[in-house]
Design an enzyme around this catalytic site. Structure first.
Site, PDB file in Angstrom:
ATOM      1  N   LYS A  49      -4.444   7.334   7.595  1.00  0.00           N
ATOM      2  CA  LYS A  49      -3.412   6.842   8.531  1.00  0.00           C
ATOM      3  C   LYS A  49      -3.759   7.211   9.979  1.00  0.00           C
ATOM      4  CE  LYS A  49      -0.400   9.212   6.211  1.00  0.00           C
ATOM      5  NZ  LYS A  49      -1.157   9.612   5.026  1.00  0.00           N
TER       6      LYS A  49
ATOM      7  N   GLY B  20      -0.823   9.826   0.116  1.00  0.00           N
ATOM      8  CA  GLY B  20      -1.222  10.584   1.315  1.00  0.00           C
ATOM      9  C   GLY B  20      -2.731  10.534   1.502  1.00  0.00           C
ATOM     10  N   ASP B  21      -3.181  10.882   2.711  1.00  0.00           N
ATOM     11  CA  ASP B  21      -4.615  10.947   3.039  1.00  0.00           C
ATOM     12  C   ASP B  21      -5.339   9.615   2.892  1.00  0.00           C
ATOM     13  OD1 ASP B  21      -4.200  13.659   3.462  1.00  0.00           O
ATOM     14  OD2 ASP B  21      -4.724  14.180   1.394  1.00  0.00           O
ATOM     15  N   GLU B  22      -4.644   8.528   3.164  1.00  0.00           N
ATOM     16  CA  GLU B  22      -5.259   7.196   3.055  1.00  0.00           C
ATOM     17  C   GLU B  22      -6.084   6.851   4.292  1.00  0.00           C
ATOM     18  OE1 GLU B  22      -1.981   7.758   2.988  1.00  0.00           O
ATOM     19  OE2 GLU B  22      -1.123   7.074   1.095  1.00  0.00           O
TER      20      GLU B  22
ATOM     21  N   THR C 232       6.958  15.019  -1.747  1.00  0.00           N
ATOM     22  CA  THR C 232       7.379  15.777  -0.573  1.00  0.00           C
ATOM     23  C   THR C 232       8.878  15.526  -0.393  1.00  0.00           C
ATOM     24  OG1 THR C 232       6.793  16.352   1.699  1.00  0.00           O
ATOM     25  CG2 THR C 232       6.869  13.982   1.166  1.00  0.00           C
TER      26      THR C 232
ATOM     27  N   GLY D 292      -6.590   7.678  11.407  1.00  0.00           N
ATOM     28  CA  GLY D 292      -7.660   6.827  11.935  1.00  0.00           C
ATOM     29  C   GLY D 292      -7.133   5.462  12.344  1.00  0.00           C
TER      30      GLY D 292
ATOM     31  N   GLY E 234     -16.004   3.582   7.551  1.00  0.00           N
ATOM     32  CA  GLY E 234     -16.445   4.914   7.971  1.00  0.00           C
ATOM     33  C   GLY E 234     -15.304   5.554   8.736  1.00  0.00           C
TER      34      GLY E 234
ATOM     35  N   VAL F  45      -5.433  20.111   5.087  1.00  0.00           N
ATOM     36  CA  VAL F  45      -4.592  21.267   5.393  1.00  0.00           C
ATOM     37  C   VAL F  45      -4.990  22.475   4.563  1.00  0.00           C
ATOM     38  CG1 VAL F  45      -2.206  22.140   5.279  1.00  0.00           C
ATOM     39  CG2 VAL F  45      -2.642  19.837   6.122  1.00  0.00           C
ATOM     40  N   THR F  46      -5.265  22.257   3.281  1.00  0.00           N
ATOM     41  CA  THR F  46      -5.446  23.399   2.380  1.00  0.00           C
ATOM     42  C   THR F  46      -6.896  23.594   1.924  1.00  0.00           C
ATOM     43  OG1 THR F  46      -5.022  21.982   0.488  1.00  0.00           O
ATOM     44  CG2 THR F  46      -3.113  23.115   1.433  1.00  0.00           C
TER      45      THR F  46
ATOM     46  N   GLN G  89       2.259  11.531   4.911  1.00  0.00           N
ATOM     47  CA  GLN G  89       2.278  11.465   3.441  1.00  0.00           C
ATOM     48  C   GLN G  89       2.148  10.008   2.966  1.00  0.00           C
ATOM     49  OE1 GLN G  89       4.979  13.761   4.936  1.00  0.00           O
ATOM     50  NE2 GLN G  89       3.161  15.019   5.036  1.00  0.00           N
TER      51      GLN G  89
ATOM     52  N   GLY H  83      -1.996  16.164   7.582  1.00  0.00           N
ATOM     53  CA  GLY H  83      -3.292  16.444   8.203  1.00  0.00           C
ATOM     54  C   GLY H  83      -3.915  15.092   8.485  1.00  0.00           C
ATOM     55  N   HIS H  84      -3.872  14.643   9.714  1.00  0.00           N
ATOM     56  CA  HIS H  84      -4.351  13.307  10.077  1.00  0.00           C
ATOM     57  C   HIS H  84      -5.621  13.433  10.898  1.00  0.00           C
ATOM     58  CE1 HIS H  84      -0.054  11.459   9.604  1.00  0.00           C
ATOM     59  NE2 HIS H  84      -0.490  12.057   8.519  1.00  0.00           N
TER      60      HIS H  84
END
Ligand code: GDP
Ligand code: IMO
Ligand code: MG
Length: 458
Positions: A15, A11-13, A249, A17, A445, A327-328, A234, A39-40
């Protein structure tokens, strides 16, 4: 044509963007699984949008669809739409009638179960959004679907069946008095209150013409020559089937999820591009083993995990990469790139191309390492073992690359691929070769113009 965007790690790679970068060719952007645990981030012209449920194409004004494989909290969906409207966007979001609704009791149960599991080191460190409990009810055939919110009789009968079970779970298993508990809103377990709230949500969904028969809606668009983009949430290693169970998940972020979660056939997805999004190192929000982890994060890194001697390096990467949960807000665990994890992802998803992000974050380090393989029970292995316990036993065999200098990344982005520092290009070539998959894009970036597109997907 279709383009499916899939997280290849944890996750958080980046996506969101990449959906934005390639979004110009899409007419419709479709989420096929997950919910507001995602969270994208999309950054364009200095504006940053953090999207949880609204598909990332909204920033370009594209129609967004939440497919039947999603779990949708109507409250957070409407809040997000209203916030985006306040910021001048006009999100056009459709929701599959077959998607399941997250109810307030799902969030309560998510938190309670995590608390209990933490005594046995089994907590996944969930986002607390009620994702797992909602998918459980879906599989248990006691869920409430989005279509039910538009049909008061069905809504009432679903609630009358399920709410007493949830009350019993709290009172008899968790030994909680719902009405007296200071952190629990008693309305979350009250049939009448839930009926009123969710019927109102149904009214708004109906009034704004937001619900669709997802597969049919998308097939009609394809037939009329439109382009579809599928936005995975994810990542592969937290997929319920292919991830590090139970620290996962509860859905299938892998490319197969795009067919089950939308109602389009596998040939439709397989006919298009499947782009694996890769972060140039690893980040992880949550618990479980992580063989290439640098440093450690209290409450998330297992007791015998991480590399405490590399805490400074971990902090450097965390700060340079802004590795704090969207998100957190939790600090993310960080580690070197894990190639066995990526080989597993390339096979499970059938990537046709890769988008490799965050190479700017590693700039300035003397040396950049990757986990090239693992040693497990005295043998060298090249992909992830199927049990998480065995993965925890894996020792990463690190390979070292010469670092690359920090440069003016905006200038690099403008000039194109050849302007990327040579050592970074060697790193990218190595990844592409190991995965036998070409590099389609490179992120230097967070902004739209800071992604170098090598392969146009038109
Ligand atoms: P997602 O969940 O996969 O969409 O990723 P997130 O938005 O949770 O996290 C990715 C973070 O990295 C966001 O803050 C992005 O704006 C940022 N980002 C994406 N690509 C790059 C990149 O190539 N370089 C840098 N420095 N940041 C990036
Ligand atoms: P995006 O789409 C990173 C993690 C949680 C936890 C586990 C289960 O932004 O990449 P859940 O609330 O889904 O039941 O939590 O999965 N997790 C994510 N980690 N990025 C995400 O989404 C995540 N969504 C869930 O931290 O370990
Ligand atoms: Mg994210």
């Amino acid at each position: 044509m279709t383009v499916t965007i899939v997280g290849s790690q944890l996750g958080d790679e980046g996506k969101g963007g990449i959906v934005d970068v390639y979004g110009d060719i899409a007419d419709v952007v479709v989420r096929y699984q997950g919910g507001d645990n995602a969270g994208h981030t999309v950054v364009h012209e200095g504006d940053e949008y953090k999207l949880s449920l609204v598909p990332s194409g909204a920033v370009r004004g594209k129609i967004g669809v939440l497919g039947n494989g999603c779990v949708v909290n109507p409250r957070t969906l409407f809040e997000e739409i209203d916030t985006l409207r306040d910021r001048g966007l006009d999100p056009d979001v459709r929701v599959a009638e077959r998607a399941h609704a997250i109810l307030p009791y799902h969030r309560v149960i998510d938190t309670l179960e995590e608390d209990v599991k933490s005594d046995d080191d089994l907590a996944a460190g969930t986002t607390g959004r009620g994702i797992g409990p909602t998918y459980e009810d879906k599989a248990g055939r006691r869920g409430v679907r989005i279509g039910d919110l538009l049909d008061p009789e069905t809504l009432r009968s679903r609630l009358e069946y399920v709410v007493p079970q949830k009350r019993a779970l709290l009172e008899e298993v968790y030994d909680i008095s719902i009405e007296d508990h200071e952190d629990i809103d008693a309305d979350a377990f009250d049939i009448e209150a839930l009926f009123e709230q969710y019927r109102d949500f149904g009214d708004r969904l109906a009034n704004e013409g937001m619900t669709v028969n997802c597969g049919e809606f998308l097939a009609d668009r394809l037939d009329s020559g439109e382009e579809l983009m599928f936005e995975g949430a994810q990542g592969t290693s937290i997929d319920i089937d292919h991830g590090v169970y139970p620290y996962v998940t509860s859905s299938n972020p892998t490319a197969g999820g795009a067919t089950v979660g939308t109602g389009l056939g596998p040939t439709v997805i397989g006919d298009g591009e499947v782009v694996g999004i890769v972060k140039a190192y690893l980040s992880r929000v949550g618990t479980g083993p992580l063989p290439t982890e640098l440093g450690s994060v209290d409450g998330q890194t297992p007791d015998d995990g991480g590399r405490p001697s590399e805490a400074d390096l971990a902090e450097y990467i965390r700060d340079e990469g802004g590795e704090y949960g969207t998100v957190t807000g939790r600090p993310r665990r960080v580690g070197w790139l894990d190639i066995p994890m990526l080989r597993h992802a390339a096979r499970a998803n059938g990537f046709t191309g890769l988008a490799i992000n965050h190479i700017d974050v590693l700039a300035g380090l003397d040396e950049v390492k990757v986990g090239h393989s693992y040693t497990l029970d005295g043998e060298e292995v090249f992909t992830m073992p199927p049990t998480t316990e065995k993965w925890g036993d894996c020792e990463a065999n690190l390979r070292s690359f010469e670092g690359w200098e920090d440069v003016d990344w905006n200038a690099v982005a403008e000039e194109g691929y050849e302007a990327i520092p040579e050592n970074a290009r060697e790193y990218l070539d190595y990844i592409a070769e190991e995965l036998d998959t070409p590099v389609y894009a490179v992120g230097v970036g967070p902004g739209r113009e800071q992604t170098i597109v090598v392969e146009d997907l038109t």
